[in-house]
Design a protein around this motif. Structure first.
Motif, PDB file in Angstrom:
ATOM      1  N   THR A   1       0.817  -1.219   0.000  1.00 23.98           N
ATOM      2  CA  THR A   1       0.000   0.000   0.000  1.00 23.98           C
ATOM      3  C   THR A   1       0.846   1.263   0.000  1.00 23.98           C
ATOM      4  O   THR A   1       0.304   2.370  -0.099  1.00 23.98           O
ATOM      5  N   SER A   2       2.176   1.122   0.111  1.00 28.55           N
ATOM      6  CA  SER A   2       3.043   2.301   0.027  1.00 28.55           C
ATOM      7  C   SER A   2       3.152   2.797  -1.411  1.00 28.55           C
ATOM      8  O   SER A   2       3.288   4.004  -1.652  1.00 28.55           O
ATOM      9  N   ASN A   3       3.088   1.876  -2.342  1.00 31.48           N
ATOM     10  CA  ASN A   3       3.281   2.244  -3.740  1.00 31.48           C
ATOM     11  C   ASN A   3       2.037   2.067  -4.610  1.00 31.48           C
ATOM     12  O   ASN A   3       1.971   2.619  -5.704  1.00 31.48           O
ATOM     13  N   PHE A   4       1.052   1.302  -4.100  1.00 32.45           N
ATOM     14  CA  PHE A   4      -0.112   0.994  -4.920  1.00 32.45           C
ATOM     15  C   PHE A   4      -1.381   1.048  -4.080  1.00 32.45           C
ATOM     16  O   PHE A   4      -1.349   0.921  -2.855  1.00 32.45           O
ATOM     17  N   PHE A   5      -2.524   1.206  -4.764  1.00 32.77           N
ATOM     18  CA  PHE A   5      -3.814   1.115  -4.094  1.00 32.77           C
ATOM     19  C   PHE A   5      -4.851   0.625  -5.104  1.00 32.77           C
ATOM     20  O   PHE A   5      -4.624   0.619  -6.316  1.00 32.77           O
ATOM     21  N   ILE A   6      -5.986   0.180  -4.563  1.00 34.40           N
ATOM     22  CA  ILE A   6      -7.085  -0.335  -5.387  1.00 34.40           C
ATOM     23  C   ILE A   6      -8.217   0.681  -5.385  1.00 34.40           C
ATOM     24  O   ILE A   6      -8.619   1.189  -4.335  1.00 34.40           O
ATOM     25  N   SER A   7      -8.734   0.964  -6.577  1.00 33.77           N
ATOM     26  CA  SER A   7      -9.920   1.819  -6.716  1.00 33.77           C
ATOM     27  C   SER A   7     -10.946   1.035  -7.527  1.00 33.77           C
ATOM     28  O   SER A   7     -10.803   0.894  -8.743  1.00 33.77           O
TER      29      SER A   7
ATOM     30  N   TYR B   1      12.042   4.766 -12.739  1.00 35.12           N
ATOM     31  CA  TYR B   1      12.700   3.581 -13.276  1.00 35.12           C
ATOM     32  C   TYR B   1      14.109   3.432 -12.726  1.00 35.12           C
ATOM     33  O   TYR B   1      14.554   2.327 -12.412  1.00 35.12           O
ATOM     34  N   GLU B   2      14.836   4.567 -12.636  1.00 30.30           N
ATOM     35  CA  GLU B   2      16.217   4.499 -12.175  1.00 30.30           C
ATOM     36  C   GLU B   2      16.316   4.066 -10.715  1.00 30.30           C
ATOM     37  O   GLU B   2      17.321   3.475 -10.294  1.00 30.30           O
ATOM     38  N   ALA B   3      15.252   4.323  -9.932  1.00 28.95           N
ATOM     39  CA  ALA B   3      15.250   3.919  -8.521  1.00 28.95           C
ATOM     40  C   ALA B   3      14.810   2.472  -8.360  1.00 28.95           C
ATOM     41  O   ALA B   3      15.465   1.678  -7.686  1.00 28.95           O
ATOM     42  N   THR B   4      13.690   2.107  -8.975  1.00 33.76           N
ATOM     43  CA  THR B   4      13.161   0.738  -8.910  1.00 33.76           C
ATOM     44  C   THR B   4      12.456   0.432 -10.228  1.00 33.76           C
ATOM     45  O   THR B   4      11.513   1.130 -10.609  1.00 33.76           O
ATOM     46  N   SER B   5      12.928  -0.605 -10.909  1.00 31.97           N
ATOM     47  CA  SER B   5      12.374  -0.922 -12.229  1.00 31.97           C
ATOM     48  C   SER B   5      11.220  -1.915 -12.180  1.00 31.97           C
ATOM     49  O   SER B   5      10.503  -2.076 -13.176  1.00 31.97           O
ATOM     50  N   SER B   6      11.019  -2.605 -11.047  1.00 30.25           N
ATOM     51  CA  SER B   6       9.898  -3.535 -10.942  1.00 30.25           C
ATOM     52  C   SER B   6       9.499  -3.693  -9.482  1.00 30.25           C
ATOM     53  O   SER B   6      10.333  -3.542  -8.569  1.00 30.25           O
ATOM     54  N   TYR B   7       8.223  -4.012  -9.263  1.00 35.08           N
ATOM     55  CA  TYR B   7       7.676  -4.164  -7.920  1.00 35.08           C
ATOM     56  C   TYR B   7       6.906  -5.486  -7.843  1.00 35.08           C
ATOM     57  O   TYR B   7       5.924  -5.659  -8.578  1.00 35.08           O
ATOM     58  N   PRO B   8       7.302  -6.419  -6.982  1.00 39.02           N
ATOM     59  CA  PRO B   8       6.487  -7.621  -6.751  1.00 39.02           C
ATOM     60  C   PRO B   8       5.338  -7.277  -5.807  1.00 39.02           C
ATOM     61  O   PRO B   8       5.546  -6.679  -4.749  1.00 39.02           O
ATOM     62  N   ILE B   9       4.128  -7.625  -6.197  1.00 41.12           N
ATOM     63  CA  ILE B   9       2.960  -7.340  -5.360  1.00 41.12           C
ATOM     64  C   ILE B   9       2.082  -8.585  -5.270  1.00 41.12           C
ATOM     65  O   ILE B   9       2.202  -9.507  -6.075  1.00 41.12           O
ATOM     66  N   THR B  10       1.197  -8.585  -4.290  1.00 39.46           N
ATOM     67  CA  THR B  10       0.238  -9.672  -4.116  1.00 39.46           C
ATOM     68  C   THR B  10      -1.164  -9.077  -4.103  1.00 39.46           C
ATOM     69  O   THR B  10      -1.445  -8.161  -3.324  1.00 39.46           O
ATOM     70  N   ILE B  11      -2.030  -9.606  -4.965  1.00 40.88           N
ATOM     71  CA  ILE B  11      -3.422  -9.166  -5.041  1.00 40.88           C
ATOM     72  C   ILE B  11      -4.306 -10.243  -4.436  1.00 40.88           C
ATOM     73  O   ILE B  11      -4.152 -11.432  -4.730  1.00 40.88           O
ATOM     74  N   THR B  12      -5.250  -9.833  -3.585  1.00 34.16           N
ATOM     75  CA  THR B  12      -6.228 -10.761  -3.011  1.00 34.16           C
ATOM     76  C   THR B  12      -7.621 -10.359  -3.461  1.00 34.16           C
ATOM     77  O   THR B  12      -8.011  -9.192  -3.350  1.00 34.16           O
ATOM     78  N   ALA B  13      -8.360 -11.338  -4.007  1.00 40.36           N
ATOM     79  CA  ALA B  13      -9.760 -11.138  -4.391  1.00 40.36           C
ATOM     80  C   ALA B  13     -10.642 -11.782  -3.333  1.00 40.36           C
ATOM     81  O   ALA B  13     -10.456 -12.956  -2.989  1.00 40.36           O
ATOM     82  N   THR B  14     -11.600 -11.026  -2.812  1.00 41.30           N
ATOM     83  CA  THR B  14     -12.517 -11.523  -1.790  1.00 41.30           C
ATOM     84  C   THR B  14     -13.943 -11.446  -2.317  1.00 41.30           C
ATOM     85  O   THR B  14     -14.379 -10.380  -2.785  1.00 41.30           O
ATOM     86  N   GLN B  15     -14.649 -12.565  -2.271  1.00 38.90           N
ATOM     87  CA  GLN B  15     -16.016 -12.590  -2.784  1.00 38.90           C
ATOM     88  C   GLN B  15     -16.893 -11.606  -2.006  1.00 38.90           C
ATOM     89  O   GLN B  15     -16.891 -11.604  -0.768  1.00 38.90           O
ATOM     90  N   ALA B  16     -17.631 -10.769  -2.735  1.00 41.84           N
ATOM     91  CA  ALA B  16     -18.410  -9.712  -2.087  1.00 41.84           C
ATOM     92  C   ALA B  16     -19.508 -10.275  -1.196  1.00 41.84           C
ATOM     93  O   ALA B  16     -19.829  -9.693  -0.151  1.00 41.84           O
ATOM     94  N   SER B  17     -20.072 -11.424  -1.568  1.00 39.04           N
ATOM     95  CA  SER B  17     -21.191 -11.983  -0.803  1.00 39.04           C
ATOM     96  C   SER B  17     -20.746 -12.974   0.260  1.00 39.04           C
ATOM     97  O   SER B  17     -21.554 -13.415   1.084  1.00 39.04           O
ATOM     98  N   ASN B  18     -19.460 -13.340   0.256  1.00 40.77           N
ATOM     99  CA  ASN B  18     -18.956 -14.297   1.246  1.00 40.77           C
ATOM    100  C   ASN B  18     -17.477 -14.030   1.462  1.00 40.77           C
ATOM    101  O   ASN B  18     -16.631 -14.462   0.677  1.00 40.77           O
ATOM    102  N   SER B  19     -17.155 -13.330   2.530  1.00 42.55           N
ATOM    103  CA  SER B  19     -15.780 -12.899   2.764  1.00 42.55           C
ATOM    104  C   SER B  19     -14.838 -14.062   3.081  1.00 42.55           C
ATOM    105  O   SER B  19     -13.618 -13.880   3.130  1.00 42.55           O
ATOM    106  N   ASN B  20     -15.405 -15.254   3.292  1.00 45.26           N
ATOM    107  CA  ASN B  20     -14.557 -16.421   3.556  1.00 45.26           C
ATOM    108  C   ASN B  20     -13.970 -17.012   2.278  1.00 45.26           C
ATOM    109  O   ASN B  20     -13.086 -17.872   2.346  1.00 45.26           O
ATOM    110  N   ILE B  21     -14.468 -16.574   1.141  1.00 43.98           N
ATOM    111  CA  ILE B  21     -13.979 -17.102  -0.131  1.00 43.98           C
ATOM    112  C   ILE B  21     -13.018 -16.083  -0.738  1.00 43.98           C
ATOM    113  O   ILE B  21     -13.411 -14.959  -1.076  1.00 43.98           O
ATOM    114  N   THR B  22     -11.746 -16.469  -0.858  1.00 43.35           N
ATOM    115  CA  THR B  22     -10.725 -15.565  -1.378  1.00 43.35           C
ATOM    116  C   THR B  22      -9.829 -16.302  -2.367  1.00 43.35           C
ATOM    117  O   THR B  22      -9.786 -17.528  -2.396  1.00 43.35           O
TER     118      THR B  22
END
Length: 299
Positions: A178-184, A196-217
């Motif tokens: 969340t320091s470098n990215f956010f979801i809208s 680019y000269e500072a950091t050329s790539s960023y590894p990130i992890t995305i989590t999808a959570t079902q809107a009707s059931n938060s236990n399903i990701t």
């Protein structure tokens, strides 16, 4: 019922008021002709209810039909909706198979048909099959784009997120960095201008959570690549800007040195009108004529 053949019937009349009581008899023949009886459903198949994506159901149908003449019979089956349920018969077994990710109700008809009579009589048994829906799990997260040009304005959209789910359920998204990215909504955005000269790539992890059931990701790793943008020359200097008069054509004057943020390599050229006096080769400036200080001392 269901009997046939030939028999004799004897009718006797006997006096009641005489002695001796005399009698007389009449005998005749009765013939019951055989007919072909229709097979009968004696043990109907019960309705079936299973969950979506269930394994096959096997039903023994050997005792469903009877035939009073014990005629041989062929068994067949059909499903009224093969998009939900498929049917096959193997020996005396009826096998129900269920289409993946399909649910709903349909009917199945099983028919017994005589094989050695004419006409070939038949009987059918119909039962219902109900496949109840289940909530299928997501199988993937897709990102429409995973690169962004350096120095792009903050909060720019990098790509659109979507989740692969056969039920087409709605999903909410989150990102670990969340320091470098956010979801809208379903958009992955960068939180500030990236370099680019500072950091050329960023590894990130995305989590999808079902809107009707938060236990399903569902979680997936991505790499966001920052593409280089030529940022221009901050400064160009020469290590020498003078040459002695009367030197031969092609005499070395000096070399060019350029300073930029991305440390790029540059090719150099001079204006067309200056090519009378100078030439450039491999980042170095050379004379194109013999100079005379008394005629002209600067160019």
């Amino acid at each position: 019922a269901n009997a046939n053949g030939i028999t004799t019937v004897v009718v006797t009349a006997t006096e009641q008021s005489t002695s001796p009581a005399l009698s007389v008899s009449e005998t005749f023949t009765v013939t019951v002709n055989a007919i072909n009886d229709t097979p009968a459903v004696t043990n109907p198949i019960s309705n079936v209810t299973v969950d979506e994506d269930a394994g096959p159901t096997t039903i023994d149908i050997s005792s469903v039909f009877t035939d009073v003449e014990s005629d041989s019979m062929t068994l067949t089956a059909s499903s009224n909706n093969t998009d939900i349920v498929g049917v096959t018969i193997s020996g005396n077994d009826l096998i129900l198979t269920y289409v993946a990710n399909a649910n709903g109700s349909t009917s199945v008809v099983v028919t017994a048909t005589e094989t050695s009579t004419s006409p070939q009589l038949s009987a059918s048994d119909t039962f219902n099959v109900t496949v109840t829906p289940i909530n299928d799990l997501p199988t993937d997260i897709l990102l429409s784009n995973n690169s962004v040009a350096e120095d792009s304005s903050a909060t720019s959209v990098i790509g659109v997120l979507s989740t692969v789910d056969v039920d087409n359920d709605a999903y909410n998204y989150s990102v670990n960095d969340t320091s470098n990215f956010f979801i809208s909504g379903s958009n992955l955005c960068h939180a500030h201008s990236l370099n680019y000269e500072a950091t050329s790539s960023y590894p990130i992890t995305i989590t999808a959570t079902q809107a009707s059931n938060s236990n399903i990701t569902f979680t997936k790793n991505f790499t966001i690549n920052v593409t280089n943008v030529l940022e221009g020359i901050d400064l160009t200097i020469m290590n020498s800007t003078s040459v002695l008069e009367n030197q031969p054509v092609g005499s070395y004057v000096g070399g060019f040195i350029s300073v930029s943020q991305d440390a790029s390599y540059y090719n150099y050229s001079i204006r067309q009108e200056d090519t009378t006096y100078f030439s450039v080769s491999n980042g170095k400036l050379y004379t194109a004529q013999v100079f005379n200080k008394e005629v002209k001392d600067s160019y």
